[in-house]
Every structure is written in C-alpha cells, then in structure tokens.
Design a protein around this motif. Structure first.
Motif, short mmCIF file in Angstrom:
data_model
loop_
_atom_site.label_atom_id
_atom_site.label_comp_id
_atom_site.label_asym_id
_atom_site.label_seq_id
_atom_site.Cartn_x
_atom_site.Cartn_y
_atom_site.Cartn_z
N THR A 48 -7.33 -17.44 -39.04
CA THR A 48 -8.07 -18.60 -38.54
C THR A 48 -7.27 -19.88 -38.71
O THR A 48 -7.25 -20.75 -37.83
N LEU A 49 -6.57 -20.00 -39.83
CA LEU A 49 -5.79 -21.20 -40.13
C LEU A 49 -4.36 -21.13 -39.61
O LEU A 49 -3.55 -22.02 -39.87
N ASN A 50 -4.05 -20.06 -38.87
CA ASN A 50 -2.71 -19.83 -38.32
C ASN A 50 -1.63 -19.72 -39.40
O ASN A 50 -0.47 -20.03 -39.17
N LYS A 60 -11.45 -22.06 -32.62
CA LYS A 60 -11.64 -23.51 -32.49
C LYS A 60 -12.25 -24.01 -33.80
O LYS A 60 -13.24 -23.47 -34.28
N LEU A 61 -11.62 -25.03 -34.38
CA LEU A 61 -12.12 -25.65 -35.60
C LEU A 61 -12.31 -27.14 -35.33
O LEU A 61 -11.40 -27.80 -34.82
N MET A 66 -6.86 -23.85 -32.03
CA MET A 66 -5.75 -23.35 -32.82
C MET A 66 -5.00 -22.31 -31.99
O MET A 66 -5.64 -21.47 -31.36
N PRO A 67 -3.65 -22.35 -31.88
CA PRO A 67 -2.73 -23.20 -32.64
C PRO A 67 -2.34 -24.49 -31.93
O PRO A 67 -1.56 -25.28 -32.47
N ILE A 73 -5.98 -30.30 -36.58
CA ILE A 73 -6.97 -29.46 -37.27
C ILE A 73 -6.78 -29.55 -38.77
O ILE A 73 -7.75 -29.70 -39.53
N LYS A 74 -5.53 -29.50 -39.22
CA LYS A 74 -5.28 -29.48 -40.65
C LYS A 74 -5.44 -30.85 -41.29
O LYS A 74 -5.42 -30.98 -42.52
#
Length: 282
Positions: A48-50, A60-61, A66-67, A73-74
């Motif tokens: 999920t966080l790549n 999608k966050l 993503m990515p 995102i981060k």
C-alpha cells in the motif's frame, strides 16, 4: 471522503500470495487489521505504501494515487512499521532533525508535546531505548508532520497495558475531529475492542471479512455444550470446533443460531479474540 481506497491489491511470492485485497476507510474512523502471523497484514501495508512493488491492483490514499503521487501521499500519511530501526548510535534529537527535513508541514510544537507525553529523552541514543520506547518515538515522528492518515503495523506491541491504553486514547484524540483516520494491524484484540470502528480480517492472503466492529462481532456466536449434543449437522456448522473432556466449544455464524438453540447449546457473544482463535483453528 475516503482516506484509503485499495482495490484488487495482489502480491505474489514463491510460497505466499496476497489476493485481490480490497479495503476502504472513510475519514474519522479507526480500522483494526487482524489475522495471524503470515496472513498478509504487513505485506498489504508495505505494498500500500509502495515500500514493496505490487503485482496488481490500485491504491489511493487521501484521494491521491500511489505510486504516481507518492511524495505528496507521504506528506499526508504517517506510518510506523514493525522491525524498522533508526541508526542505533545516533541521538534522538539528531535523528529528528534529519527526519523532519523530508516533510513539508513539520509541526515542532506537536513533536515536543508528544515527546513530553511519551517521556522521550532527546539526548539518548536510539539503541538505548526500550522496544516500547522505540515504538513511541516512531509514533511521535509519524504524527508530527500533520498527517491525515496513520498506517501502523503492530503499534502497541512491546508496550505494557498502561502504555497501550495511553496510545489508544491518543488514537481516539487523533480522529475526533472527523477528518483523520487510522489503519492499524495488531494481535492485541483488546485494544481494538476499546477503539476500533471497523475490523478487516485477513487469512492466507485473502480478506475474510471487512465490516464495522459491531456487525463483525454479531455475525458470530460462541457455542458450547456436551459431546452428545453434537449432531453431524451442527458439527458441520461449527467453526474451530474444540472437543475436550467436558464437552465442546466453538463458533457459529449468527444465521445458525436456531440450530444451536435447538441443540441445547450454551450461546454467548464472542469477543474479537474468541473469533480470531476459532477462525484460525479451522
């Protein structure tokens, strides 16, 4: 607004497959992510966080893809992963000064408030922190750049009950404005009993259930009785049947409650831990 939208997420290893994982979480809620060791919780979080390449699906966050939008995102997602250590010889204050340079909206006053709350000494070396203090420090870092979403892998492991309770209160404070959310995996289901709004259960790389906590719990009943009460039909409906000298115990779907009543079984409401134990006993 959905802060998490995962659709059809897949990851293939030689001996394990994460298969078509779907998770949705709106803003303002806490979702507990449960399943036994090796079920796919950490793999789901990392893909999920790549931090690990996926083999299919979309993520999608905070409304971002993503990515493609990973950097943004981060800046909007705080995360803590199990087993990740900072440089052991570096002092906490130095690690923080390096780390905060990566974030656009670092909140120094919040960081200091969290460190005071967690009793984190800025002059200690990272290696001098206990396992529980390392978790608290990682959380302080994760929460100090004003994230909308927290994704946490076993955030309460290594903490004593009082410290876990403090974190549960902190999580509830984080979401109380209705604009923030938390996804966290844990084996400590008692923490989820206190704070989770939703439960997502993963088994052998597949999502077994994802629902609000009350719906998830009330979809099962705990049953117990004497061995001579076990008919073939009832036995076929019992999840994680455990027979012992005094009789049996297990789990049934709520839809089979009439069958359990007709058999004279003792019926009670299961805890999350009860559900997990019996599902994994299958």
């Amino acid at each position: 607004m959905n802060l998490i939208e995962i659709r059809g997420l897949c990851k293939n290893f030689e001996t394990f497959k994460l298969q078509n994982v779907d998770i949705t979480l709106e803003e303002g809620y806490i979702m507990g992510f449960i399943g036994r060791n090796g079920a796919g919780k950490s793999t789901t979080i990392k893909t999920t966080l790549n931090l690990m390449n996926s083999d299919g699906g979309t993520v999608k966050l905070c409304g971002l893809e993503m990515p493609k939008d990973e950097i943004e995102i981060k800046n909007q997602v705080g995360y803590v992963l199990g087993g990740v250590d900072f440089y052991p010889e570096a002092k906490i204050g130095h690690i923080t000064n390096v780390t905060k340079s990566f974030y656009r909206e670092w909140n120094e006053s919040l960081y200091k408030e969290l460190c005071d709350r967690f009793e984190i000494d800025q002059n200690k070396k990272f290696k001098q922190l206990s396992a529980g203090m390392k978790v608290k420090y990682s959380l302080a870092i994760a929460m100090s750049h004003n994230p909308k979403l927290l994704i946490l892998d076993e955030p309460t492991s290594g903490l004593d009950p009082a410290a876990r309770d403090d974190l549960v209160l902190l999580f509830q404070e984080f979401i109380e404005d209705g604009k923030h959310s938390i996804l966290f995996s844990t084996h400590i289901t008692s923490d989820l009993e206190k704070c989770a709004d939703y439960i997502t259960y993963i088994k052998q790389g597949q999502i077994l259930a994802s629902a609000d906590k009350d719906t998830f719990r009330t979809s099962y009943i705990s049953v117990a009785g004497k061995k001579d009460q076990l008919t073939p039909e009832a036995q076929s409906k019992i999840i994680g049947l455990h027979e012992h000298q005094l009789g049996f115990e297990g789990l049934m779907k709520s839809e089979d409650k009439a069958l359990a009543s007709a058999g004279g079984f003792e019926i009670s409401e299961p805890s999350l831990e009860d559900i997990m134990i019996h599902i994994e006993r299958r």
